[in-house]
Design a protein around this motif. Structure first.
Motif, mmCIF file in Angstrom:
data_model
loop_
_atom_site.group_PDB
_atom_site.id
_atom_site.type_symbol
_atom_site.label_atom_id
_atom_site.label_comp_id
_atom_site.label_asym_id
_atom_site.label_seq_id
_atom_site.Cartn_x
_atom_site.Cartn_y
_atom_site.Cartn_z
ATOM 1 N N THR A 132 0.810 -1.282 0.017
ATOM 2 C CA THR A 132 0.085 -0.155 -0.116
ATOM 3 C C THR A 132 1.066 1.100 -0.079
ATOM 4 N N LYS A 133 0.470 2.245 -0.544
ATOM 5 C CA LYS A 133 1.164 3.282 -0.793
ATOM 6 C C LYS A 133 0.780 4.441 0.291
ATOM 7 N N ILE A 134 1.546 4.302 1.447
ATOM 8 C CA ILE A 134 1.157 5.126 2.675
ATOM 9 C C ILE A 134 1.697 6.588 2.714
ATOM 10 N N ILE A 135 3.044 6.598 2.106
ATOM 11 C CA ILE A 135 3.738 7.935 1.989
ATOM 12 C C ILE A 135 3.187 8.797 1.170
ATOM 13 N N GLN A 136 2.809 10.148 1.526
ATOM 14 C CA GLN A 136 2.148 10.996 0.543
ATOM 15 C C GLN A 136 3.350 11.245 -0.640
ATOM 16 N N GLU A 137 2.806 11.242 -1.715
ATOM 17 C CA GLU A 137 3.627 11.300 -3.078
ATOM 18 C C GLU A 137 4.482 12.598 -3.189
ATOM 19 N N GLU A 138 3.916 13.757 -2.522
ATOM 20 C CA GLU A 138 4.655 14.912 -2.500
ATOM 21 C C GLU A 138 5.717 14.867 -1.843
ATOM 22 N N ALA A 144 11.753 14.829 -0.968
ATOM 23 C CA ALA A 144 13.030 14.074 -0.240
ATOM 24 C C ALA A 144 13.958 13.518 -1.300
ATOM 25 N N LYS A 145 13.214 12.999 -2.603
ATOM 26 C CA LYS A 145 14.169 12.400 -3.608
ATOM 27 C C LYS A 145 14.870 13.507 -4.289
ATOM 28 N N LYS A 146 14.324 14.790 -4.514
ATOM 29 C CA LYS A 146 14.956 15.950 -4.906
ATOM 30 C C LYS A 146 16.216 16.232 -4.123
ATOM 31 N N TYR A 147 16.202 16.123 -2.852
ATOM 32 C CA TYR A 147 17.125 16.639 -1.919
ATOM 33 C C TYR A 147 18.207 15.447 -2.106
ATOM 34 N N ILE A 148 17.966 14.325 -2.265
ATOM 35 C CA ILE A 148 18.775 12.945 -2.454
ATOM 36 C C ILE A 148 19.505 13.321 -3.876
ATOM 37 N N GLU A 149 18.881 13.532 -4.868
ATOM 38 C CA GLU A 149 19.500 13.772 -6.036
ATOM 39 C C GLU A 149 20.710 14.818 -6.161
ATOM 40 N N ARG A 150 20.123 15.935 -5.418
ATOM 41 C CA ARG A 150 20.845 17.434 -5.422
ATOM 42 C C ARG A 150 22.032 17.318 -4.367
#
Ligand code: 5GP
Ligand code: MN
Length: 349
Positions: A3-9, A14-20
């Motif tokens: 199930t998708k529990i964590i909000q997509e936004e 957070a993904k952007k912070y990891i990429e950058r």
């Protein structure tokens, strides 16, 4: 399918912070437990496989030997041993991950550096009432562990393939320890779907259980015997048990960090005992561990009498004063707030 529990936004931010980001620090709570270390090192391995070279795990104080088998554990920076280096790492971080805690005071002296840092901050946690000091707060108290949250977070970023065997071992260890080896807080079917996925990564779950639970010293076993035989007070009227140990008693058994792990759970094996408290004198404070089975909210007890908190069935707190006072506070607390009458009291909280 999980199930998708964590909000997509939140995932995307957070993904952007990891990429950058180039320089990452992962911090976790004082007196780190298996979930704190497991989730932190699980994230460390993920970021390393992702290609990030500057990832450090910083903890306020040391953690038990039985978590040191985890890959990466020897590189964890312990603030109490290396305060200046820890501070420098936090100051220079682009991104700080705050794992397995919900408010700055849970990381002790690291708090002021983390709060003051300009880094992007991401909380991943499963405690109630997360405080607002992070840019992204991924916190769901119905999750059994932060390690489970980490697994979900990585998968939702579409990066399941970047979980390697070492990372999977750490995440499994975190999930296992925060559920008492899947004996409480562990009725959700998806936990076992996740475990299945971790096993496919090559982990040996039986071996992990042995490395965590069957590596104690003779002294610890004797201390356990002493605690149960000499020190356990059972109050059957209130369905409660208390064990307290002083520094002298601990020293008698050559106590090392982690030796009293699990003591608080033992009285719960007595039929009728639904609330168990373990009070241990430490060098600078008295540490209180509380456990319950069923509906009694031991986190509210921890908060009311010891300024602590945690989960409904597993919580803790600290007391700055003599051991005997902490015991008295517990005993007085029990008179007004116990498994017989909590429903009336918690209605108003
Ligand atoms: P333990 O008894 O294993 O030290 O802690 C059990 C749980 O209680 C931890 O996972 C954490 O959620 C919570 N906890 C322990 N000590 C404290 C404390 O001093 N303050 C707060 N707020 N929570 C604590
Ligand atoms: Mn946890």
């Amino acid at each position: 399918m999980i199930t998708k529990i964590i909000q997509e936004e939140k995932i995307q931010k957070a993904k952007k912070y990891i990429e950058r980001g180039d320089t990452f620090v992962i911090v976790t709570h004082m007196t780190p437990d298996g979930d704190a270390i497991g989730s932190s090192l699980g994230l460390f391995h993920f970021l390393s496989v992702y290609g990030k070279d500057n990832v450090s795990v910083v903890v306020p104080n040391d953690f038990p030997k039985f978590y040191k088998w985890m890959s990466g554990a020897k590189d964890v920076v312990i603030y109490e041993k290396y305060p200046d280096f820890s501070e420098q790492l936090i100051r220079e971080a682009d991104v700080i991950f705050c794992l397995d805690f919900n408010e700055p005071k849970r990381i002790g002296k690291l708090a002021s550096f983390v709060v003051a840092s300009d880094a992007k901050k991401v909380m991943i946690d499963h405690h109630l009432n997360p405080s607002e000091f992070c840019d992204v707060v991924i916190s769901y108290s119905e999750m059994s562990s932060t390690s489970e949250m980490l697994f979900r977070f990585i998968c939702r970023m579409g990066m399941f393939d970047l979980i390697n065997k070492e990372g999977a071992e750490c995440l499994y260890a975190g999930m296992m320890t925060d559920t008492g080896s899947f004996t409480y807080n562990s009725n959700k079917a998806e936990i076992y779907t996740i475990i299945g996925e971790l096993i496919k990564k090559g982990i040996d779950k039986d071996e992990i259980y042995r490395r965590v639970s069957q590596v104690y010293s003779e002294n610890r076993l004797r201390m356990m015997g002493y605690a149960l035989y000499e020190k356990m007070k059972v109050n059957s009227e209130h369905h409660t048990a208390l064990i307290s140990l002083s520094l002298d008693e601990l020293n008698h058994f050559h106590y090392v960090t982690g030796d009293t792990e699990g003591f608080v759970n033992m009285p719960l094996s007595i039929e009728g005992v639904t609330f168990s408290v373990f009070i241990r004198q430490d060098t600078d404070c008295v540490k209180i561990s509380l456990r319950s089975v069923g509906d009694f909210p031991c986190n509210l007890f921890a908060n009311r009498y010891f300024g602590g908190g945690g989960h409904k069935n597993a919580s803790g707190g600290e007391y700055y004063g003599p051991l005997e006072e902490a015991v008295s506070i517990f005993e007085r607390g029990l008179m007004e707030f116990n498994p017989n009458n909590f429903e009336e009291i918690t209605k108003h909280e």
